[in-house]
Enzyme design. Structure first.
Site, short mmCIF file in Angstrom:
data_model
loop_
_atom_site.label_atom_id
_atom_site.label_comp_id
_atom_site.label_asym_id
_atom_site.label_seq_id
_atom_site.Cartn_x
_atom_site.Cartn_y
_atom_site.Cartn_z
N HIS A 179 -4.53 1.77 -2.44
CA HIS A 179 -4.78 2.67 -3.33
C HIS A 179 -6.49 2.91 -3.36
O HIS A 179 -7.15 2.09 -3.78
CB HIS A 179 -4.17 2.69 -4.91
CG HIS A 179 -2.81 2.47 -4.59
ND1 HIS A 179 -1.92 3.40 -4.87
CD2 HIS A 179 -2.02 1.17 -4.30
CE1 HIS A 179 -0.69 3.22 -4.71
NE2 HIS A 179 -0.71 1.67 -4.41
N ARG A 198 -7.70 6.11 -4.80
CA ARG A 198 -7.62 7.11 -6.01
C ARG A 198 -8.59 8.22 -5.41
O ARG A 198 -8.57 8.49 -4.14
CB ARG A 198 -8.32 6.49 -7.34
CG ARG A 198 -7.66 5.15 -7.62
CD ARG A 198 -6.24 5.29 -7.93
NE ARG A 198 -5.60 3.96 -8.60
CZ ARG A 198 -4.38 3.68 -8.64
NH1 ARG A 198 -3.75 4.49 -7.87
NH2 ARG A 198 -4.07 2.61 -9.16
N LYS A 237 5.62 8.32 2.40
CA LYS A 237 5.87 7.37 1.26
C LYS A 237 6.80 7.69 0.74
O LYS A 237 6.81 8.80 -0.15
CB LYS A 237 4.44 7.05 0.46
CG LYS A 237 4.71 6.04 -0.54
CD LYS A 237 4.99 4.61 -0.44
CE LYS A 237 5.16 3.69 -1.39
NZ LYS A 237 4.21 2.74 -1.59
N HIS A 296 -1.53 -1.18 3.18
CA HIS A 296 -1.31 -0.45 1.85
C HIS A 296 -2.37 -0.40 0.65
O HIS A 296 -2.53 -1.69 0.22
CB HIS A 296 0.06 -1.10 1.27
CG HIS A 296 0.54 -0.75 -0.11
ND1 HIS A 296 1.94 -0.28 -0.16
CD2 HIS A 296 0.02 -0.31 -1.16
CE1 HIS A 296 2.17 0.33 -1.43
NE2 HIS A 296 0.96 0.27 -2.07
N HIS A 316 8.77 2.23 -1.63
CA HIS A 316 8.68 1.39 -2.50
C HIS A 316 10.09 0.83 -2.97
O HIS A 316 10.85 1.75 -3.62
CB HIS A 316 7.87 1.99 -3.75
CG HIS A 316 7.69 1.38 -5.04
ND1 HIS A 316 6.41 1.06 -5.44
CD2 HIS A 316 8.43 0.63 -5.92
CE1 HIS A 316 6.57 0.22 -6.53
NE2 HIS A 316 7.75 0.05 -6.83
N ASP A 373 -1.80 -3.63 -1.46
CA ASP A 373 -1.60 -2.82 -2.51
C ASP A 373 -2.73 -2.93 -3.70
O ASP A 373 -2.43 -2.95 -4.90
CB ASP A 373 -0.23 -3.20 -3.24
CG ASP A 373 0.24 -2.27 -4.19
OD1 ASP A 373 -0.24 -1.05 -4.42
OD2 ASP A 373 1.46 -2.56 -4.83
N HIS A 416 5.06 -4.20 0.21
CA HIS A 416 4.88 -5.19 -1.09
C HIS A 416 6.03 -5.73 -1.38
O HIS A 416 6.48 -5.87 -2.72
CB HIS A 416 4.08 -4.58 -2.18
CG HIS A 416 4.30 -3.27 -2.79
ND1 HIS A 416 5.86 -3.20 -3.08
CD2 HIS A 416 4.02 -1.90 -2.94
CE1 HIS A 416 6.08 -1.51 -3.40
NE2 HIS A 416 4.73 -1.07 -3.25
O1 DOR Z 1 1.12 -2.11 -9.34
C1 DOR Z 1 1.22 -0.93 -8.85
N1 DOR Z 1 0.01 -0.13 -8.58
N2 DOR Z 1 2.19 -0.73 -8.03
C2 DOR Z 1 2.51 0.57 -7.52
O2 DOR Z 1 3.50 0.59 -6.84
C3 DOR Z 1 1.29 1.71 -7.76
C4 DOR Z 1 0.12 0.91 -8.04
C5 DOR Z 1 -0.75 2.06 -8.56
O3 DOR Z 1 -0.83 3.16 -8.07
O4 DOR Z 1 -1.54 1.68 -9.37
ZN ZN Z 2 1.17 0.61 -4.19
#
Ligand code: DOR
Ligand code: ZN
Length: 345
Positions: A16, A18, A100, A14, A137, A247, A175
């Protein structure tokens, strides 16, 4: 005392990354230690079609440092308009690993998520048929539900009924932050739970006692200590249903340190060191490989990585950079709050 540990190179189930300047700056932090990562689709606009996922994968590959041993595992963002045939084709072609599910409004960029579960049943049934995993989620968005209860309520109101409707669907409850999540998974079939690095280390006091700490704020929010203890027990048990999903979610400092700060903890840089510390403290260094490198691929029915990494414990505390500089601004690296002696060699 163990000072050196060689394990199968880990994966992050998991993550991110960007896009654009942020992607370029944070991707090397993950590619350094991890072979694969499930890439979250909550861009603006979200990655909803196979075509968008292919284009995003190409941008990630283009941002990879020379010679990196890393493959992104793509996901699609489930909306009420998602086409079951597009999902099945993307999965069967090997373009995506999972879909997702964000309940609409649950977190960062989740406005296009699901409100009416009836409308996504055809997609979920198709996914069950082809063997594509649903990453969830797990928080309700009902304003009447206390934020610290939103995961437990989600299990009762959404997840359990959904699993009764499509029992064959493979699910990752992502998470997990509660003992309720740990216990629900332990008692169920076809469902596993990913656990972040930071939820093994912080509880809600770390966010709120002695001043508000925006860099510990994420969603689902860290809960009371008894829940953290349950997460540590699950992660260090070796039970194949629990595995690492960091995450790691970069936001720039101005966006975190604000009157309305963004949710997300950025832990890509020091995750393996933090985990070695946590597992050593539990006398469970022998279970770290299962959590970080073996249980995830088993759940996703993927091969285990063939390469290895070595963790070494040094005499002096490791100095991690406190920030990663990005073209969008600085991003603060997760501070576990205690010295860490483990580093990836
Ligand atoms: O803390 C988080 N940040 N939880 C999420 O589900 C999304 C993530 C984000 O994209 O920043
Ligand atoms: Zn996340």
């Amino acid at each position: 005392m163990i000072r050196k540990l060689t394990i199968t190179r880990p994966d992050d189930w998991h993550l991110h990354l960007r896009d654009g300047a942020m992607l370029e700056a944070v991707l090397p932090e993950t590619a350094r230690d991890f072979s694969r990562a499930i890439i979250m689709p909550n861009l603006v606009p979200p990655v909803v079609t196979a075509k968008q996922a292919a284009a995003y994968r190409d941008r990630i590959m283009a941002a990879l440092p020379e010679g990196a041993d890393f493959a992104p595992l793509m996901t699609l963002y489930l909306t009420e308009d998602t086409d079951p045939a597009d999902v099945a084709a993307a999965f069967n072609d090997g373009l995506i690993t999972a879909v997702k599910l964000y309940p609409a409004g649950a977190t960062t960029n989740s406005a296009s998520g699901v409100k009416d579960f009836d409308r996504v049943m055809p997609v979920l049934e198709k996914m069950a048929e082809v063997g594509c995993t649903l990453c969830v989620h797990g928080e309700v968005t009902d304003p009447a539900v206390d934020i610290f209860d939103r995961e437990a309520v989600f299990i009762d109101r959404v997840l359990a009924p959904l699993r009764r409707r499509v029992p064959e669907l493979r699910i990752t409850m992502e998470h997990i932050t509660t003992k309720d999540g740990v216990d629900y998974i332990a008692a169920s079939e076809n469902i596993a739970g990913s656990i972040t690095t930071h939820h093994l280390i912080i509880n809600r006091n770390h966010i709120l006692v002695g001043g508000i700490k925006p860099h510990y704020y994420c969603l689902p929010v860290a809960k009371r200590e008894l829940h953290r203890v349950a997460l540590v027990a699950a992660a260090t048990s070796g039970d194949p249903r629990y595995f690492l999903g960091t995450d790691s979610a970069p936001h720039t400092d101005p966006n975190k340190e604000s009157a309305c700060g963004c949710a997300g903890v950025f832990s890509a840089t020091n995750t393996m060191s933090c985990l070695a510390h946590v597992f050593e403290a539990e006398n469970a260094l022998d279970k770290l490989e299962a959590f970080a490198s073996l249980n995830g691929p088993a759940h996703y029915r993927l091969p285990v990585n063939s390469s290895k990494i070595t963790l070494e414990k040094q005499e002096e505390a490791v100095i991690f950079p406190s920030k990663v500089e990005t073209g969008d601004g600085p991003v603060t690296v997760f501070d576990p709050g205690f010295p860490i002696y483990w580093r990836v060699a």
